[in-house]
Write an enzyme that holds these catalytic residues in place. Structure first.
Site, PDB file in Angstrom:
ATOM      1  N   ASN A 119       0.950  -1.105   0.002  1.00  0.00           N
ATOM      2  CA  ASN A 119      -0.117   0.016   0.075  1.00  0.00           C
ATOM      3  C   ASN A 119       1.080   1.253  -0.025  1.00  0.00           C
ATOM      4  O   ASN A 119       2.121   1.098   0.611  1.00  0.00           O
ATOM      5  CB  ASN A 119      -0.971   0.203   1.197  1.00  0.00           C
ATOM      6  CG  ASN A 119      -1.868  -1.212   1.201  1.00  0.00           C
ATOM      7  OD1 ASN A 119      -2.220  -1.802   0.149  1.00  0.00           O
ATOM      8  ND2 ASN A 119      -2.263  -1.474   2.484  1.00  0.00           N
ATOM      9  N   HIS A 136       5.966  -0.205  -2.519  1.00  0.00           N
ATOM     10  CA  HIS A 136       5.430   0.583  -3.863  1.00  0.00           C
ATOM     11  C   HIS A 136       5.640   2.065  -3.404  1.00  0.00           C
ATOM     12  O   HIS A 136       5.129   2.861  -4.369  1.00  0.00           O
ATOM     13  CB  HIS A 136       4.399   0.066  -4.261  1.00  0.00           C
ATOM     14  CG  HIS A 136       4.155  -1.353  -4.676  1.00  0.00           C
ATOM     15  ND1 HIS A 136       3.051  -2.171  -4.846  1.00  0.00           N
ATOM     16  CD2 HIS A 136       5.136  -2.023  -5.193  1.00  0.00           C
ATOM     17  CE1 HIS A 136       3.296  -3.115  -4.999  1.00  0.00           C
ATOM     18  NE2 HIS A 136       4.453  -3.441  -5.390  1.00  0.00           N
ATOM     19  N   CYS A 144      11.275  14.437  -8.209  1.00  0.00           N
ATOM     20  CA  CYS A 144      11.421  14.850  -9.555  1.00  0.00           C
ATOM     21  C   CYS A 144      12.180  13.855 -10.177  1.00  0.00           C
ATOM     22  O   CYS A 144      13.326  13.444  -9.865  1.00  0.00           O
ATOM     23  CB  CYS A 144      12.376  16.119  -9.371  1.00  0.00           C
ATOM     24  SG  CYS A 144      12.756  16.970 -10.952  1.00  0.00           S
ATOM     25  N   CYS A 147      15.890  15.600 -11.166  1.00  0.00           N
ATOM     26  CA  CYS A 147      16.881  15.998 -10.144  1.00  0.00           C
ATOM     27  C   CYS A 147      16.724  15.086  -9.047  1.00  0.00           C
ATOM     28  O   CYS A 147      17.636  15.061  -8.011  1.00  0.00           O
ATOM     29  CB  CYS A 147      17.203  17.369  -9.483  1.00  0.00           C
ATOM     30  SG  CYS A 147      15.359  17.918  -8.671  1.00  0.00           S
ATOM     31  N   GLY A 237      -4.943  -9.070   3.467  1.00  0.00           N
ATOM     32  CA  GLY A 237      -5.234  -8.355   2.373  1.00  0.00           C
ATOM     33  C   GLY A 237      -4.766  -7.979   1.269  1.00  0.00           C
ATOM     34  O   GLY A 237      -4.908  -6.881   0.600  1.00  0.00           O
ATOM     35  N   ASN A 263      -7.294 -12.947   3.843  1.00  0.00           N
ATOM     36  CA  ASN A 263      -7.987 -12.423   2.788  1.00  0.00           C
ATOM     37  C   ASN A 263      -9.207 -12.901   2.418  1.00  0.00           C
ATOM     38  O   ASN A 263      -9.647 -13.874   2.285  1.00  0.00           O
ATOM     39  CB  ASN A 263      -7.084 -12.853   1.654  1.00  0.00           C
ATOM     40  CG  ASN A 263      -7.400 -11.791   0.461  1.00  0.00           C
ATOM     41  OD1 ASN A 263      -7.052 -10.621   0.399  1.00  0.00           O
ATOM     42  ND2 ASN A 263      -7.940 -12.264  -0.614  1.00  0.00           N
TER      43      ASN A 263
END
Length: 296
Positions: A119, A136, A144, A147, A237, A263
């Site tokens: 998440n 993630h 950016c 840079c 989950g 799950n």
């Protein structure tokens, strides 16, 4: 490893038998009682915080923007930031739910040593989990591409609001059209103004791993190291459809570690599961705290 856009999973899922779920929770308790647990979490853990998931039962089919689309097209970046700007306040307002708090409590009790989360909502940290690897990335940061400077998302939100006065207020989007990453469905974004990096004038991107983009290898290596040092893996989950998370389940299985899956509905982690609790995360994890927290 590149994240790919998988096909949607079947929607119709019959509710699990309560007696069967109770037995599964008891078995999960027995597996996790020894501590040394690493948790792998996914979008299903955050649904009770009002953040939808991609593949849970009843979820509509979604097609997230890919890294390739974002980097090659001004129009694609304009569409992404316009939609994300409208949805950001909903993501920013989300708060940890009982599932996040339960994992933090299991951490404080010495049962869960670390959390690997797919998440990008930052809710594990807000709930108090001490060691969290955001596989993630995090929507609360912006990077950016030129840079590599990092900046807070709230600062970008303020700049976009100045550059696009009234945009969010005049864009009425139903809750059902909000995606797990805060993106919303808006068709006409041609008049939205995207702002550049304040440091170098370069292209800004949320500091998250898009579909089609690589998870940074050092982050993957850290997660493998965590699994290698664990006694058990708790998967909560996630359907484990995307390989970037499923690889840690496969790693645990290859090491002979017990795997507890929590799950609702089908998951590709089931083939490696020692126990599969077919129920929601918030209630199940809270029940595990009741069993394990006092005993720790």
């Amino acid at each position: 490893m590149v994240r790919t856009v998988p096909p949607s999973m079947p929607v119709p899922v019959a509710p699990a038998d309560p007696a069967c779920v109770a037995e599964q929770v008891e078995r999960a308790r027995d597996v996790l009682a020894g501590g040394g647990v690493v948790a792998l979490t996914g979008a299903g853990l955050s649904t009770d915080s009002g953040i939808p998931d991609y593949r849970g039962p009843g979820s509509p089919r979604r097609t997230p923007m890919t890294y390739q689309d974002f980097t090659r097209s001004d129009a694609a970046r304009r569409r992404y930031w316009a939609r994300s700007h409208v949805g950001w306040h909903r993501m920013a307002a989300a708060a940890p739910n009982d599932g996040h708090r339960a994992l933090a409590a299991l951490g404080a009790a010495g049962v869960v040593d670390a959390v690997i989360t797919q998440n990008v909502d930052g809710l594990h940290g807000q709930a108090g989990s001490a060691r969290v690897v955001e596989l993630h990335g995090a929507l609360a940061r912006v990077v950016c591409l030129d840079c590599r400077a990092l900046s807070p998302r709230r600062r970008l939100h303020e700049r976009l609001a100045v550059a696009n006065p009234g945009w969010a207020e005049r864009t009425d989007v139903p809750e059902a059209d909000v995606a797990p990453d805060g993106d919303v469905v808006i068709d006409d974004t041609a008049d939205f103004t995207v702002v550049p990096c304040e440091t170098c004038g370069g292209v800004l991107k949320p500091d998250v791993v898009f579909f089609g983009e690589n998870v940074p290898p050092p982050r993957v290596a850290e997660c493998y190291e965590m699994v290698d040092g664990a006694r058990a893996l708790l998967v909560a989950g996630t359907s484990c459809t995307v390989f970037s998370g499923r690889r840690f389940v496969k790693r645990a299985a290859s090491l002979g570690l017990p795997v507890v899956v929590v799950n609702r509905g089908p998951t590709r982690a089931a083939e490696h599961a020692t126990v599969h609790v077919d129920a929601g995360c918030s209630d199940t994890l809270a029940r595990l705290v009741g069993h394990l927290g006092a005993a720790a």
